[in-house]
Design a protein around this motif. Structure first.
Motif, PDB file in Angstrom:
ATOM      1  N   UNK A   1      52.864  91.989   5.819  1.00 48.37           N
ATOM      2  CA  UNK A   1      51.221  93.191   5.687  1.00 48.37           C
ATOM      3  C   UNK A   1      50.979  93.470   4.653  1.00 48.37           C
ATOM      4  N   UNK A   2      52.366  93.475   3.798  1.00 50.94           N
ATOM      5  CA  UNK A   2      52.331  94.455   2.513  1.00 50.94           C
ATOM      6  C   UNK A   2      51.376  93.626   1.455  1.00 50.94           C
ATOM      7  N   UNK A   3      51.468  92.091   1.710  1.00 51.57           N
ATOM      8  CA  UNK A   3      50.696  91.184   0.259  1.00 51.57           C
ATOM      9  C   UNK A   3      49.226  91.715   0.915  1.00 51.57           C
ATOM     10  N   UNK A   4      49.050  90.963   2.482  1.00 52.36           N
ATOM     11  CA  UNK A   4      47.749  91.195   2.689  1.00 52.36           C
ATOM     12  C   UNK A   4      46.781  92.471   2.366  1.00 52.36           C
ATOM     13  N   UNK A   5      47.731  93.996   2.675  1.00 54.71           N
ATOM     14  CA  UNK A   5      46.923  95.438   2.008  1.00 54.71           C
ATOM     15  C   UNK A   5      47.105  95.278   0.781  1.00 54.71           C
ATOM     16  N   UNK A   6      47.882  93.975  -0.207  1.00 50.48           N
ATOM     17  CA  UNK A   6      47.306  94.378  -1.387  1.00 50.48           C
ATOM     18  C   UNK A   6      48.430  95.063  -2.468  1.00 50.48           C
ATOM     19  N   UNK A   7      50.037  95.397  -1.470  1.00 53.12           N
ATOM     20  CA  UNK A   7      50.462  96.807  -2.109  1.00 53.12           C
ATOM     21  C   UNK A   7      51.400  95.303  -2.379  1.00 53.12           C
ATOM     22  N   UNK A   8      51.806  93.862  -2.043  1.00 55.45           N
ATOM     23  CA  UNK A   8      52.731  93.116  -2.795  1.00 55.45           C
ATOM     24  C   UNK A   8      51.483  92.408  -3.222  1.00 55.45           C
ATOM     25  N   UNK A   9      51.716  91.078  -4.084  1.00 53.84           N
ATOM     26  CA  UNK A   9      50.885  90.240  -5.187  1.00 53.84           C
ATOM     27  C   UNK A   9      51.196  89.117  -5.043  1.00 53.84           C
ATOM     28  N   UNK A  10      50.618  88.150  -5.651  1.00 46.15           N
ATOM     29  CA  UNK A  10      50.669  87.009  -5.962  1.00 46.15           C
ATOM     30  C   UNK A  10      51.597  86.905  -6.427  1.00 46.15           C
ATOM     31  N   UNK A  11      52.240  87.530  -7.506  1.00 43.89           N
ATOM     32  CA  UNK A  11      53.164  87.399  -7.805  1.00 43.89           C
ATOM     33  C   UNK A  11      54.718  87.721  -7.602  1.00 43.89           C
ATOM     34  N   UNK A  12      54.762  88.184  -6.627  1.00 48.64           N
ATOM     35  CA  UNK A  12      55.975  88.398  -5.715  1.00 48.64           C
ATOM     36  C   UNK A  12      56.669  87.615  -4.738  1.00 48.64           C
ATOM     37  N   UNK A  13      54.956  86.496  -4.442  1.00 52.24           N
ATOM     38  CA  UNK A  13      55.397  84.628  -3.985  1.00 52.24           C
ATOM     39  C   UNK A  13      55.325  84.097  -4.508  1.00 52.24           C
ATOM     40  N   UNK A  14      55.824  83.181  -6.095  1.00 53.04           N
ATOM     41  CA  UNK A  14      54.946  82.578  -6.323  1.00 53.04           C
ATOM     42  C   UNK A  14      55.619  81.609  -5.457  1.00 53.04           C
ATOM     43  N   UNK A  15      54.291  80.414  -5.461  1.00 60.03           N
ATOM     44  CA  UNK A  15      54.482  78.953  -4.408  1.00 60.03           C
ATOM     45  C   UNK A  15      54.561  79.366  -2.936  1.00 60.03           C
ATOM     46  N   UNK A  16      53.469  80.345  -3.033  1.00 59.63           N
ATOM     47  CA  UNK A  16      54.056  80.209  -1.436  1.00 59.63           C
ATOM     48  C   UNK A  16      52.814  79.897  -0.733  1.00 59.63           C
ATOM     49  N   UNK A  17      53.072  79.141   0.699  1.00 59.06           N
ATOM     50  CA  UNK A  17      52.123  77.981   1.657  1.00 59.06           C
ATOM     51  C   UNK A  17      50.879  79.007   1.658  1.00 59.06           C
ATOM     52  N   UNK A  18      49.907  78.334   2.542  1.00 57.21           N
ATOM     53  CA  UNK A  18      48.508  79.188   3.039  1.00 57.21           C
ATOM     54  C   UNK A  18      48.987  79.556   4.328  1.00 57.21           C
TER      55      UNK A  18
ATOM     56  N   UNK B   1      55.021  79.528   5.741  1.00 51.90           N
ATOM     57  CA  UNK B   1      55.090  81.373   5.360  1.00 51.90           C
ATOM     58  C   UNK B   1      56.494  82.336   5.575  1.00 51.90           C
ATOM     59  N   UNK B   2      57.072  82.052   7.018  1.00 51.70           N
ATOM     60  CA  UNK B   2      57.813  82.268   7.473  1.00 51.70           C
ATOM     61  C   UNK B   2      58.994  81.588   7.017  1.00 51.70           C
ATOM     62  N   UNK B   3      59.366  80.836   7.130  1.00 55.50           N
ATOM     63  CA  UNK B   3      60.214  79.824   6.663  1.00 55.50           C
ATOM     64  C   UNK B   3      60.703  79.672   4.941  1.00 55.50           C
ATOM     65  N   UNK B   4      59.516  79.685   4.407  1.00 58.36           N
ATOM     66  CA  UNK B   4      59.266  80.189   3.176  1.00 58.36           C
ATOM     67  C   UNK B   4      60.401  81.757   2.375  1.00 58.36           C
ATOM     68  N   UNK B   5      59.861  82.463   3.478  1.00 60.28           N
ATOM     69  CA  UNK B   5      60.406  84.291   3.282  1.00 60.28           C
ATOM     70  C   UNK B   5      61.676  83.566   4.099  1.00 60.28           C
ATOM     71  N   UNK B   6      61.855  83.400   4.371  1.00 61.96           N
ATOM     72  CA  UNK B   6      63.651  83.134   5.739  1.00 61.96           C
ATOM     73  C   UNK B   6      64.492  82.152   4.020  1.00 61.96           C
ATOM     74  N   UNK B   7      63.813  81.936   3.668  1.00 62.30           N
ATOM     75  CA  UNK B   7      64.869  80.903   2.494  1.00 62.30           C
ATOM     76  C   UNK B   7      64.972  82.014   1.680  1.00 62.30           C
ATOM     77  N   UNK B   8      63.245  82.666   1.040  1.00 63.09           N
ATOM     78  CA  UNK B   8      64.011  83.722  -0.032  1.00 63.09           C
ATOM     79  C   UNK B   8      65.138  85.160   0.478  1.00 63.09           C
ATOM     80  N   UNK B   9      64.787  85.439   1.903  1.00 64.77           N
ATOM     81  CA  UNK B   9      66.197  86.461   2.890  1.00 64.77           C
ATOM     82  C   UNK B   9      67.379  86.093   2.710  1.00 64.77           C
ATOM     83  N   UNK B  10      67.111  84.990   2.963  1.00 66.08           N
ATOM     84  CA  UNK B  10      68.542  84.172   3.236  1.00 66.08           C
ATOM     85  C   UNK B  10      69.662  83.847   1.359  1.00 66.08           C
TER      86      UNK B  10
END
Length: 649
Positions: free
Chosen positions: A351-368, A373-382
């Motif tokens: 939601x922060x990404x959609x609102x422009x608060x977090x940017x593309x550079x915060x999510x390098x290589x994030x799928x569309x 995206x959930x799996x991508x962020x799960x890995x980043x968090x863990x």
């Protein structure tokens, strides 16, 4: 001789590498029973307010409830307590399964863990033989993977294991401790990881003494039969495929969107087929006739288990369907992540990404694709990589680290902890009190004895209260008979109902009785719970020999509840922290809510800032707390007199 409990705790100092078997004081059992009650006394005695959660001085306690290991059916909870790295307050969590009973049969009521190991280790308890063992070969393993490896190493399938996954090793605030497809959620895994304790493995074969075995066994035989036949206890959602309640009423995404007409018969049939196609069995916990866990083996994913709302959290956060939860739950459980908080954290980030608060550079290589995206962020968090390092702290702390308006997206936490994603119209006064003042971190750990909503007709209400055996006082039937609108109920009734709801949970967490047989099913889901204030006293007396009646048992609840409040007050919690999210209900009345809070504080014997008065503390035998509060200036010398004057006026 001690009955019902072993009379010994296992004390482990991971800094020193010391292991001690310590005899406990039976008077403390009479005062606090066991489980969380006696654990909180240890936290009070040993962990001063200035100790940070990520500190060797913080203590992590695994407690077997007082009745666990006895013939009492459904008494199988292990209670895990510490101070939370997410909230800096008291942390409360529970494990089902077999761990607590095995601990009792190994000869211990608790494992009290302090210090911090220099290397990753695990604890091996084999009756009297206890060892701290190297766990370097378990590093990075999932929770179940760890358990299976330890069983192979020790050459026994009978060992019970509680373990953390990579999330715990990396001190993710949403990390859980898992055992036999049961999870101790609400962040205790991060503390276990900070202590560099990968797992605890137990094998116990000792007997447990029972004070009055013939009477207890006779009572338990009848209870077991009635539990097995009672459709109002256990998790009905293990077999009921109609999940319209959660999907139509709970919020999706970052607790923003309600989809009132989402559920349909076609959807229900599709999901039923999916479930039974991949479900390999249903399981129960120790000494319980109910089967509440659905064990799912989804192709190419780790086997996992769920009950109740646990299967919905990921797909609702991602606006997907059940198959997405089946894809991700096995992986997230192996990682050792709380399946209630983690999906909300991921949805919050997107939601922060959609609102422009977090940017593309915060999510390098994030799928569309949102699933990816959930799996991508799960890995980043863990693994605490990139933005995942911030998100791993949970929504509330992450929002403040990110800034730039992110704080406004933290709209579903209380005292920094993620809550169920529910946004409603009109305020329910009882739920306002429970959400605002609760200290078990989630509403599911507080609610249950009284219905959530009134019934529309007098006839329906009469039918409900007829045989409502769990009520501690007939006044609760009167409250329910007179209750017509959710937001219209007296403050007097609201205070008493909130108190009763809490009482049963605190007693369950002292005795180890499962809430699905007791506190959680006392009134809101049928009103025919197996356990209640009337039949708990004889069970406790038969098992332990402790003289117990309803009045004494209620005092135990009050003492245990008050001690938790004292622990949090000592760490700085005050009235200003006691507020549900601003948008939890659409219609709010600040003055009314504050008056309600005033009345509840007075009902509990707390002052205007939510601090128990000296009079209240001393009355419950917590005079050492009042002395500490007076010394620290938390209470003033004239506090009790002042509170008394206000009450009279």
């Amino acid at each position: 001789m001690r009955y019902g409990e072993t009379g010994f705790n296992l004390e482990i100092d991971l800094s020193q590498g010391s292991i001690d078997r310590v005899e406990t004081d039976p008077k403390l059992t009479e005062l606090f029973l066991g489980g969380q009650g006696t654990a909180d006394k240890i936290l009070w005695d040993r962990v001063p307010a200035e100790v940070e959660p990520f500190s060797p001085e913080n203590v992590l306690i695994f407690s077997s409830g007082l009745l666990v290991g006895t013939p009492v059916p459904g008494a199988n909870r292990t209670i895990v307590n510490t101070f939370s790295s997410q909230t800096n307050l008291h942390a409360h969590s529970l494990l089902g399964g077999y761990f607590g009973a095995e601990l009792k049969h190994a000869g211990y009521d608790k494992i009290v863990i302090s210090g911090r190991s220099s290397e990753l280790v695990y604890l091996w308890i084999n009756n009297d033989k206890v060892e701290i063992r190297d766990a370097s070969h378990l590093r990075g393993m999932g929770c179940q993977e760890t358990a299976e490896q330890i069983k192979r190493d020790l050459k026994s399938e009978k060992i019970q294991v509680a373990a953390i996954g990579p999330a715990g090793e990396n001190r993710v605030n949403m990390a859980s401790i898992d055992h036999s497809h049961s999870s101790a959620a609400r962040g205790v895994g991060s503390i276990m990881g900070d202590k560099r304790l990968k797992a605890i493995a137990i094998r116990g074969t000792k007997d447990l003494n029972i004070a009055r075995p013939t009477e207890l066994f006779e009572m338990c035989q009848n209870l077991r039969k009635s539990i097995a036949e009672n459709p109002y206890v256990g998790d009905w959602m293990a077999t009921d495929e109609d999940d319209s309640f959660h999907h139509n009423n709970f919020s999706w995404g970052n607790a923003r969107v309600r989809r009132r007409d989402f559920w349909s018969k076609e959807l229900e049939e599709r999901w039923r087929n999916l479930k039974y196609k991949y479900m390999n069995r249903q399981t129960s916990c120790y000494n319980c006739p109910k089967v509440c866990h659905n064990v799912i083996s989804f192709p190419g994913k780790p086997t996992f288990s769920y009950k109740c709302y646990g299967k919905d959290t990921y797909h609702m956060a991602a606006f997907q369907e059940l198959d997405f939860s089946y894809e991700i739950l096995g992986i997230s459980q192996e990682y050792g992540l709380d399946s209630y908080s983690t999906p909300q954290v991921i949805a919050f980030a997107l939601e922060l990404y959609e609102a422009g608060i977090l940017k593309d550079h915060d999510f390098p290589g994030m799928p569309v694709n949102v699933r990816e995206r959930f799996f991508y962020l799960l890995e980043k968090i863990v693994h605490r990589e990139g933005i995942g390092d911030i998100l791993a702290n949970g929504v509330s702390l992450a929002a403040r680290q990110i800034g730039n308006g992110a704080e406004a997206y933290d709209h579903n936490t209380i005292k920094r902890f993620e809550q169920l994603p529910i946004k409603l119209g009109r305020l329910n006064p009882v739920y306002f009190l429970m959400l605002a003042t609760g200290e078990k971190m989630a509403i599911t750990q507080i609610e249950g004895s009284f219905p959530q909503d009134p019934l529309p007709t007098i006839e329906q209400r009469k039918e409900f209260v007829n045989g409502w055996v769990s009520v501690p006082d007939e006044k609760f039937k009167k409250y329910f008979m007179e209750w017509e609108k959710r937001d219209t109920i007296s403050n007097e009734a609201s205070c008493a109902i909130c108190d009763w709801n809490e009482a049963m949970h605190y007693l369950d967490d002292a005795t180890g009785i499962c809430g699905f047989l007791s506190s959680f099913r006392g009134g809101q889901f049928g009103g025919r719970s197996a356990y209640h204030i009337h039949n708990m006293p004889p069970l406790i007396s038969f098992a332990t020999g402790i003289k117990m009646d309803e009045t004494l048992l209620w005092e135990v609840f009050q003492r245990n509840r008050t001690l938790v409040r004292a622990l949090n007050v000592r760490r700085g919690m005050r009235r200003i922290d006691e507020k549900p999210p601003e948008d939890h209900w659409a219609i709010r009345d600040h003055d009314y809510e504050q008056k309600l809070l005033d009345d509840y504080y007075e009902f509990k014997g707390w002052n205007k800032d939510g601090i128990p008065t000296k009079e209240t503390l001393d009355k419950l035998g917590l005079d050492y707390v009042s002395e500490d509060f007076l010394q620290k200036g938390i209470l003033k010398d004239n506090e009790a007199a002042s509170a008394g004057k206000e009450k009279k006026a």
